[in-house]
Design a protein around this motif. Structure first.
Motif, PDB file in Angstrom:
ATOM      1  N   ASN A   1      44.416  40.183  43.643  1.00 28.05           N
ATOM      2  CA  ASN A   1      43.803  40.694  42.424  1.00 28.05           C
ATOM      3  C   ASN A   1      44.904  41.272  41.540  1.00 28.05           C
ATOM      4  OD1 ASN A   1      42.405  42.107  40.451  1.00 28.05           O
ATOM      5  ND2 ASN A   1      40.709  42.616  41.829  1.00 28.05           N
ATOM      6  N   PRO A   2      45.119  40.721  40.326  1.00 23.24           N
ATOM      7  CA  PRO A   2      46.210  41.213  39.491  1.00 23.24           C
ATOM      8  C   PRO A   2      46.010  42.643  39.027  1.00 23.24           C
ATOM      9  CG  PRO A   2      44.826  39.632  38.311  1.00 23.24           C
ATOM     10  CD  PRO A   2      44.401  39.588  39.750  1.00 23.24           C
ATOM     11  N   ALA A   3      44.784  43.174  39.127  1.00 21.81           N
ATOM     12  CA  ALA A   3      44.540  44.555  38.696  1.00 21.81           C
ATOM     13  C   ALA A   3      45.107  45.577  39.671  1.00 21.81           C
ATOM     14  CB  ALA A   3      43.039  44.777  38.526  1.00 21.81           C
ATOM     15  N   PHE A   4      45.412  45.159  40.875  1.00 24.01           N
ATOM     16  CA  PHE A   4      45.922  46.076  41.890  1.00 24.01           C
ATOM     17  C   PHE A   4      47.344  45.706  42.255  1.00 24.01           C
ATOM     18  CE2 PHE A   4      41.266  45.997  42.828  1.00 24.01           C
ATOM     19  CZ  PHE A   4      40.999  47.318  42.508  1.00 24.01           C
ATOM     20  N   SER A   5      48.168  46.701  42.464  1.00 20.15           N
ATOM     21  CA  SER A   5      49.541  46.442  42.882  1.00 20.15           C
ATOM     22  C   SER A   5      49.590  46.164  44.386  1.00 20.15           C
ATOM     23  CB  SER A   5      50.424  47.641  42.551  1.00 20.15           C
ATOM     24  OG  SER A   5      49.974  48.786  43.246  1.00 20.15           O
ATOM     25  N   VAL A   6      50.548  45.366  44.793  1.00 19.54           N
ATOM     26  CA  VAL A   6      50.726  45.056  46.210  1.00 19.54           C
ATOM     27  C   VAL A   6      51.402  46.243  46.882  1.00 19.54           C
ATOM     28  CG1 VAL A   6      51.821  43.514  47.871  1.00 19.54           C
ATOM     29  CG2 VAL A   6      50.903  42.600  45.723  1.00 19.54           C
ATOM     30  N   PRO A   7      50.801  46.785  47.956  1.00 20.47           N
ATOM     31  CA  PRO A   7      51.385  47.975  48.591  1.00 20.47           C
ATOM     32  C   PRO A   7      52.710  47.658  49.280  1.00 20.47           C
ATOM     33  CG  PRO A   7      49.577  47.127  49.914  1.00 20.47           C
ATOM     34  CD  PRO A   7      49.569  46.344  48.634  1.00 20.47           C
ATOM     35  N   SER A   8      53.555  48.651  49.357  1.00 13.92           N
ATOM     36  CA  SER A   8      54.818  48.520  50.072  1.00 13.92           C
ATOM     37  C   SER A   8      54.578  48.590  51.577  1.00 13.92           C
ATOM     38  CB  SER A   8      55.769  49.651  49.666  1.00 13.92           C
ATOM     39  OG  SER A   8      55.244  50.907  50.093  1.00 13.92           O
ATOM     40  N   MET A   9      55.600  48.265  52.352  1.00  8.36           N
ATOM     41  CA  MET A   9      55.517  48.383  53.805  1.00  8.36           C
ATOM     42  C   MET A   9      55.197  49.824  54.207  1.00  8.36           C
ATOM     43  SD  MET A   9      56.128  45.474  55.449  1.00  8.36           S
ATOM     44  CE  MET A   9      57.097  43.968  55.535  1.00  8.36           C
ATOM     45  N   TYR A  46      43.796  46.604  53.362  1.00  6.32           N
ATOM     46  CA  TYR A  46      44.291  47.780  52.641  1.00  6.32           C
ATOM     47  C   TYR A  46      43.107  48.489  51.985  1.00  6.32           C
ATOM     48  CZ  TYR A  46      47.669  50.650  50.095  1.00  6.32           C
ATOM     49  OH  TYR A  46      48.394  51.705  49.631  1.00  6.32           O
ATOM     50  N   PHE A  47      43.398  49.564  51.244  1.00  2.00           N
ATOM     51  CA  PHE A  47      42.324  50.344  50.623  1.00  2.00           C
ATOM     52  C   PHE A  47      41.578  49.567  49.549  1.00  2.00           C
ATOM     53  CE2 PHE A  47      45.217  53.903  51.922  1.00  2.00           C
ATOM     54  CZ  PHE A  47      44.336  54.518  52.794  1.00  2.00           C
ATOM     55  N   TYR A  48      42.244  48.627  48.921  1.00  3.64           N
ATOM     56  CA  TYR A  48      41.595  47.852  47.870  1.00  3.64           C
ATOM     57  C   TYR A  48      41.919  46.369  48.090  1.00  3.64           C
ATOM     58  CZ  TYR A  48      46.288  48.804  45.898  1.00  3.64           C
ATOM     59  OH  TYR A  48      47.635  48.954  45.707  1.00  3.64           O
ATOM     60  N   PRO A  49      41.115  45.472  47.485  1.00  5.64           N
ATOM     61  CA  PRO A  49      41.345  44.040  47.703  1.00  5.64           C
ATOM     62  C   PRO A  49      42.646  43.598  47.045  1.00  5.64           C
ATOM     63  CG  PRO A  49      39.621  44.387  46.060  1.00  5.64           C
ATOM     64  CD  PRO A  49      39.931  45.729  46.638  1.00  5.64           C
ATOM     65  N   VAL A  50      43.537  43.095  47.862  1.00 10.14           N
ATOM     66  CA  VAL A  50      44.824  42.647  47.374  1.00 10.14           C
ATOM     67  C   VAL A  50      45.330  41.537  48.294  1.00 10.14           C
ATOM     68  CG1 VAL A  50      46.096  44.375  48.708  1.00 10.14           C
ATOM     69  CG2 VAL A  50      47.125  43.410  46.641  1.00 10.14           C
ATOM     70  N   LYS A  51      46.003  40.570  47.721  1.00  9.41           N
ATOM     71  CA  LYS A  51      46.542  39.474  48.516  1.00  9.41           C
ATOM     72  C   LYS A  51      47.913  39.856  49.045  1.00  9.41           C
ATOM     73  CE  LYS A  51      47.433  34.500  48.412  1.00  9.41           C
ATOM     74  NZ  LYS A  51      47.392  33.262  47.586  1.00  9.41           N
ATOM     75  N   LYS A  56      53.749  40.933  55.234  1.00  8.04           N
ATOM     76  CA  LYS A  56      52.972  42.180  55.215  1.00  8.04           C
ATOM     77  C   LYS A  56      51.699  42.040  56.050  1.00  8.04           C
ATOM     78  CE  LYS A  56      54.921  44.116  51.026  1.00  8.04           C
ATOM     79  NZ  LYS A  56      54.726  44.595  49.647  1.00  8.04           N
ATOM     80  N   LYS A  57      51.125  40.840  56.098  1.00  6.09           N
ATOM     81  CA  LYS A  57      49.982  40.628  56.987  1.00  6.09           C
ATOM     82  C   LYS A  57      50.396  40.799  58.449  1.00  6.09           C
ATOM     83  CE  LYS A  57      46.772  37.672  54.417  1.00  6.09           C
ATOM     84  NZ  LYS A  57      45.581  38.490  54.735  1.00  6.09           N
ATOM     85  N   VAL A  58      51.531  40.205  58.793  1.00  7.60           N
ATOM     86  CA  VAL A  58      52.031  40.344  60.168  1.00  7.60           C
ATOM     87  C   VAL A  58      52.344  41.804  60.473  1.00  7.60           C
ATOM     88  CG1 VAL A  58      53.931  39.736  61.713  1.00  7.60           C
ATOM     89  CG2 VAL A  58      52.872  37.981  60.299  1.00  7.60           C
TER      90      VAL A  58
END
Length: 334
Positions: A1-9, A46-51, A56-58
């Motif tokens: 979702n482009p509205a949410f930033s991808v979380p760091s490790m 994560y807390f919000y929907p993000v790809k 990061k999945k692993v």
């Protein structure tokens, strides 16, 4: 979702640590637990929907696995049903390990002089193997459906595959007292398969081993100078190395061994490897392990299924292969 930033490790680490605390410390009626459940955070990435990318999945799966390996008893893990509800001849089994833990399960005495000890995967309990072993039960095999340490109703708060050899040793002692001439086989799912191989390498009493979904025992399992398809393993080697080092740290056990070494020590006893054709690593690993084990090892690569999905995809074929293997490896006494 482009509205949410991808979380760091680091942020992913915080998310998984918070979820682990909620799972371990809160009851299902606690507000913290219901808050997480209502928002889907008990299962989400994560807390919000993000790809998330593959790495990061692993990383997230690794953190969840480490939490389970350290603390063992995930929510819903204890077994509430009783032995008699499983089978009229089943009894509750409890055996003591050398390091003082009670391990528990169900035991159905054999009608043909052979007993198979069935081992679940990480975070599960004996109920995971009820359906796969049903054909054995119907043909008169004895069964032990075991909760390994730190799972189900057994004691302990840490699990590692080779650490749980003590659980198998305790159960084998129990069986030999109950049925002195019994022939013993092991069946293991996922990490339970790794435990089965660890136990068989140390215990001559184990005559045959059937495993489904066995992965890496150590990073050295990824390398082979002869067999092809090494590139996928090179990608995962750093992550696997990190996983094993963290598992050592959290479980307090530091003697996990490569599966390839274990199968060489088990040979020439019969081995059977089931691998998920839809998994990028299992078919190659099964081929490596079978090659190391020698001519008494067999493989079944099940196309299009995920990890430990062979039974669900074709239970009839799974049962036939399971019976054929143990009928040949543990022949009935006259």
């Amino acid at each position: 979702n482009p509205a949410f930033s991808v979380p760091s490790m680091f942020k992913l680490l915080g998310f998984h640590m918070g979820r682990m605390a909620v799972r371990l410390e809160c009851s299902e009626t606690d507000r913290d637990y219901t808050y997480y459940r209502e928002r889907g955070w008990l299962e989400s990435d994560y807390f919000y929907p993000v790809k998330l990318g593959l790495m990061k999945k692993v990383w997230g799966r690794l953190l969840d696995a480490l939490a389970t390996s350290r603390y063992g008893k995930s929510r819903g893990n204890p077994v509430e049903s009783v032995a008699e509800a499983y089978h009229p001849l089943a009894v509750d089994l409890e055996a003591g390990t050398e390091d003082g833990l009670p391990v528990r399960g169900w035991y159905v005495p054999s009608q043909n002089g052979a007993v198979v000890i069935a081992l679940h995967g990480l975070g599960a309990n004996r109920l995971q193997v009820v359906a796969p072993v049903q054909p054995l039960l119907e043909q008169g095999y004895g069964l032990v459906l075991l909760d390994m340490r730190a799972h189900g109703n057994s004691g302990g708060d840490a699990y590692a595959p080779c650490l749980a050899v003590g659980d198998i040793r305790a159960v084998v002692g129990y069986l030999l007292e109950a049925e002195p001439d019994v022939r013993i086989g092991l069946l293991g799912y996922s990490s339970g398969g790794h435990t089965a191989l660890c136990a068989a390498a140390q215990m001559a009493e184990v005559a045959a081993i059937f495993v489904d979904g066995v992965g890496f025992g150590q990073t050295s399992d990824a390398f082979d100078p002869v067999l092809p398809a090494i590139k996928p393993f090179l990608f995962t080697t750093p992550m696997n190395w990190m996983f094993f080092r963290f598992s050592d740290l959290f479980s307090g056990y530091h003697d996990e061994r490569p599966v390839r070494e274990l199968v060489r020590e088990i040979a020439p006893r019969p081995l059977y490897f089931v691998a998920a054709g839809g998994d990028p690593y299992e078919p190659g690993l099964a081929a490596r392990y079978a090659a190391d084990a020698g001519p008494n090892a067999s493989t079944w690569i099940v196309a299009g299924v995920g990890h430990c999905g062979a039974h669900s995809a074709d239970p009839e074929e799974y049962g036939r292969r399971l019976l054929d293997f143990f009928d040949a490896a543990l022949p009935a006494t006259p």
